[in-house]
Design a protein around this motif. Structure first.
Motif, PDB file in Angstrom:
ATOM      1  N   TRP A   1      40.477 -52.359  18.400  1.00  0.00           N
ATOM      2  CA  TRP A   1      40.635 -50.836  18.849  1.00  0.00           C
ATOM      3  C   TRP A   1      39.670 -50.813  20.111  1.00  0.00           C
ATOM      4  N   LEU A   2      38.446 -51.436  20.214  1.00  0.00           N
ATOM      5  CA  LEU A   2      37.503 -51.543  21.379  1.00  0.00           C
ATOM      6  C   LEU A   2      38.077 -52.059  22.685  1.00  0.00           C
ATOM      7  N   SER A   3      38.904 -53.069  22.379  1.00  0.00           N
ATOM      8  CA  SER A   3      39.725 -53.752  23.331  1.00  0.00           C
ATOM      9  C   SER A   3      40.814 -52.919  24.368  1.00  0.00           C
ATOM     10  N   LEU A   4      40.960 -51.758  23.826  1.00  0.00           N
ATOM     11  CA  LEU A   4      42.080 -50.758  24.523  1.00  0.00           C
ATOM     12  C   LEU A   4      41.287 -50.215  25.693  1.00  0.00           C
ATOM     13  N   PRO A   5      41.923 -49.815  26.862  1.00  0.00           N
ATOM     14  CA  PRO A   5      41.361 -49.490  27.989  1.00  0.00           C
ATOM     15  C   PRO A   5      41.018 -48.074  27.650  1.00  0.00           C
ATOM     16  N   ASP A   6      39.863 -47.695  28.648  1.00  0.00           N
ATOM     17  CA  ASP A   6      39.190 -46.204  28.658  1.00  0.00           C
ATOM     18  C   ASP A   6      40.221 -45.216  28.916  1.00  0.00           C
ATOM     19  N   ASP A   7      40.178 -44.179  28.472  1.00  0.00           N
ATOM     20  CA  ASP A   7      40.973 -42.839  28.805  1.00  0.00           C
ATOM     21  C   ASP A   7      40.348 -41.522  28.550  1.00  0.00           C
ATOM     22  N   GLY A   8      40.910 -40.615  28.816  1.00  0.00           N
ATOM     23  CA  GLY A   8      39.897 -39.447  28.595  1.00  0.00           C
ATOM     24  C   GLY A   8      40.119 -38.540  27.277  1.00  0.00           C
ATOM     25  N   THR A   9      40.853 -39.064  26.300  1.00  0.00           N
ATOM     26  CA  THR A   9      41.120 -38.504  25.195  1.00  0.00           C
ATOM     27  C   THR A   9      39.898 -38.510  24.541  1.00  0.00           C
ATOM     28  N   LYS A  10      39.893 -37.608  23.294  1.00  0.00           N
ATOM     29  CA  LYS A  10      38.917 -37.869  22.481  1.00  0.00           C
ATOM     30  C   LYS A  10      38.772 -39.188  21.783  1.00  0.00           C
ATOM     31  N   GLU A  11      40.033 -39.816  21.403  1.00  0.00           N
ATOM     32  CA  GLU A  11      39.707 -40.984  20.886  1.00  0.00           C
ATOM     33  C   GLU A  11      39.414 -42.198  21.807  1.00  0.00           C
ATOM     34  N   GLY A  12      39.695 -41.941  23.221  1.00  0.00           N
ATOM     35  CA  GLY A  12      39.213 -42.668  24.234  1.00  0.00           C
ATOM     36  C   GLY A  12      37.675 -42.950  24.444  1.00  0.00           C
ATOM     37  N   LYS A  13      36.972 -41.524  24.215  1.00  0.00           N
ATOM     38  CA  LYS A  13      35.898 -41.245  24.392  1.00  0.00           C
ATOM     39  C   LYS A  13      34.746 -41.952  23.279  1.00  0.00           C
ATOM     40  N   MET A  14      35.544 -41.779  22.010  1.00  0.00           N
ATOM     41  CA  MET A  14      35.030 -42.533  20.945  1.00  0.00           C
ATOM     42  C   MET A  14      34.945 -43.986  20.921  1.00  0.00           C
ATOM     43  N   ARG A  15      35.838 -44.500  21.607  1.00  0.00           N
ATOM     44  CA  ARG A  15      36.079 -46.041  21.713  1.00  0.00           C
ATOM     45  C   ARG A  15      34.886 -46.504  22.571  1.00  0.00           C
ATOM     46  N   LYS A  16      34.901 -45.762  23.766  1.00  0.00           N
ATOM     47  CA  LYS A  16      33.986 -45.917  24.772  1.00  0.00           C
ATOM     48  C   LYS A  16      32.578 -46.113  24.409  1.00  0.00           C
ATOM     49  N   GLN A  17      32.304 -44.990  23.680  1.00  0.00           N
ATOM     50  CA  GLN A  17      30.949 -44.887  23.080  1.00  0.00           C
ATOM     51  C   GLN A  17      30.327 -46.015  22.282  1.00  0.00           C
ATOM     52  N   LEU A  18      31.463 -46.147  21.422  1.00  0.00           N
ATOM     53  CA  LEU A  18      31.190 -47.479  20.470  1.00  0.00           C
ATOM     54  C   LEU A  18      31.338 -48.670  21.027  1.00  0.00           C
ATOM     55  N   ARG A  19      32.007 -48.991  22.021  1.00  0.00           N
ATOM     56  CA  ARG A  19      31.978 -50.402  22.910  1.00  0.00           C
ATOM     57  C   ARG A  19      30.713 -50.430  23.625  1.00  0.00           C
ATOM     58  N   GLU A  20      30.202 -49.458  24.592  1.00  0.00           N
ATOM     59  CA  GLU A  20      28.982 -49.510  25.089  1.00  0.00           C
ATOM     60  C   GLU A  20      27.893 -49.622  24.166  1.00  0.00           C
ATOM     61  N   ALA A  21      27.856 -48.995  23.086  1.00  0.00           N
ATOM     62  CA  ALA A  21      26.794 -49.093  21.944  1.00  0.00           C
ATOM     63  C   ALA A  21      26.669 -50.457  21.439  1.00  0.00           C
ATOM     64  N   LEU A  22      27.644 -50.969  21.213  1.00  0.00           N
ATOM     65  CA  LEU A  22      27.954 -52.290  20.492  1.00  0.00           C
ATOM     66  C   LEU A  22      27.443 -53.525  21.520  1.00  0.00           C
ATOM     67  N   LEU A  23      27.736 -53.370  22.816  1.00  0.00           N
ATOM     68  CA  LEU A  23      27.517 -54.331  23.758  1.00  0.00           C
ATOM     69  C   LEU A  23      26.071 -54.268  23.917  1.00  0.00           C
TER      70      LEU A  23
END
Length: 420
Positions: A101-123
């Motif tokens: 899931w975190l490997s998907l590209p960023d986008d402006g959706t609610k889901e995309g924002k959740m993914r980006k937050q978790l990916r950056e936090a995990l790194l």
């Protein structure tokens, strides 16, 4: 006299009951319209649920508060040193499930924002996990259990290298490699644990480090020897009827063989055979899903909940489903499972951490090696979120899964035995 009076009362009650039934039968009710749920709504449900499960682990690790804030509940008769293993369990297992899931590209959706937050936090969290001076430094250096949960970290890196490995700084990458090499001072059980040691080594191979060829070869040979046929491996020399073919064996063997195939260490046909066997096993697990979304609570480690469907989810993620199993059929079945087990059971404590149990808090069914961190295997059932939102898995109309077809008198494909 008392008996006669009792009989009169009973007859009077029956008359009232019968009258009530008759009155109800005369009432005409408007039939309820069937609610149609779209694939987009299913995806929103999946992503919100995965975020709910994974975020306490990932965000606390990023903030340096994982050991401070994560509760540690242990099974009755727990036999490990929880302070040395449970945190790595939580991180490794969460990473392996959330990686696609975190490997998907960023986008402006609610889901995309959740993914980006978790990916950056995990790194950020990964840097803490391998920093010996950090409060949330995770233990790779002692106990046997870290062999297992390092393997799930390895699997996460293999599943999402561009999202989770490549962005790490050089110091962190070096530290990760050193922690994996440190695992070689211990051995584990003579069963699926061989795969854990093997995938840890092929991860090192994938990042240009020198692997231990003996651990790779031993894992490869023994797992293949333990194949029983028709999509089932035994977990060691003796067969166990449980979900370990999904928790570990099929998905990890396929990922293990993928690296070896890419590196020309095995024949491509060996990898393809491993995939075909996983596909066959996935057919069974698709049929395990009852019409109401429940599934049989048998075997060891049922506190891992939706991890029981990792092989099915990975098969769908790889777009390897058999022709008669439509992607939307799997989506609908797995969505029913998630609603049944997460909406119908209270599996979280007041702070959002998973609790020991299968349907709710049932610590008595937890195994002697199970603590709070162990439970995050549940994320492995969500692998198919790695398919983009415009994939037919998510866009096709809902479809009944096999047992729902069977129990509603619809045509369905009979099962069969395979020889590979």
């Amino acid at each position: 006299m008392i008996i006669r009076f009792s009989v009169i009362i009973l007859l009077f009650s029956l008359c009232i009951s019968t009258t009530g039934i008759a009155q109800k039968q005369n009432i005409k009710t408007k039939p309820q319209e069937k609610v149609v749920v779209t694939g987009a709504q299913d995806r929103e449900y999946w992503s919100n649920l995965l975020y709910k499960i994974a975020s306490p682990v990932i965000l606390n690790l990023a903030n340096g508060t994982l050991k401070k804030n994560m509760p540690v509940e242990k099974a009755p008769g727990y036999g490990l040193d929880d302070t040395k293993v449970t945190y790595l369990e939580a991180v490794g297992r969460t990473m392996a499930g959330i990686a696609p899931w975190l490997s998907l590209p960023d986008d402006g959706t609610k889901e995309g924002k959740m993914r980006k937050q978790l990916r950056e936090a995990l790194l950020k969290g990964i840097t803490h996990a391998v920093d010996p001076n950090h409060p949330d430094y995770l233990n790779f250096r002692t106990e046997q259990q870290p062999i297992v949960d390092a393997a799930y970290i390895a699997q996460a890196f293999l599943r999402a290298p561009k999202a989770l490995w490549e962005p790490l700084d050089s110091v962190t990458k070096k530290r990760v490699a050193e922690e994996f090499k440190a695992l070689r001072t211990r051995t584990g059980a003579y069963n699926n644990w061989l795969l854990f040691a093997g995938i840890n080594e092929v991860f090192l191979l994938s990042i240009g480090e020198q692997p231990d060829p003996v651990r790779i070869e031993f894992a490869k040979r023994k797992i293949l020897e333990w194949y029983q046929g028709d999509g089932w491996y035994s977990d060691g020399p003796s067969f166990s009827m449980d979900y370990y073919n999904s928790y570990v064996i099929h998905p990890m063997l396929v990922d293990f063989f993928k690296v070896l195939s890419d590196k020309k260490r095995i024949k491509a046909e060996d990898y393809e055979t491993a995939v075909k066997r996983m596909v066959r096993y996935a057919e069974f697990t698709e049929r395990f899903i009852a019409p109401d979304g429940s599934y049989p609570p048998f075997g060891r480690s049922i506190t891992y909940r939706t991890a029981a469907f990792q092989a099915l989810a990975q098969t769908a993620l790889m777009e390897k489903l058999p022709e008669y199993i439509a992607p939307a059929q799997v989506r609908s079945g797995l969505t029913a499972v998630m609603h049944r087990i997460y909406d119908g059971c209270n599996n979280f404590d007041s702070n959002g951490w998973l609790v020991l149990g299968f349907c709710g808090h049932q610590p008595q069914i937890a195994d002697y090696y199970t603590s709070t961190g162990s439970l995050y295997m549940a994320t492995l059932g969500f692998l198919t979120l790695g398919l983009p939102a415009d994939h037919k898995f998510w866009t096709d109309p809902a479809s009944d899964w096999t047992s729902k077809k069977a129990w509603s008198s619809q045509p369905f494909k009979k099962d069969y035995h395979v020889d590979y």
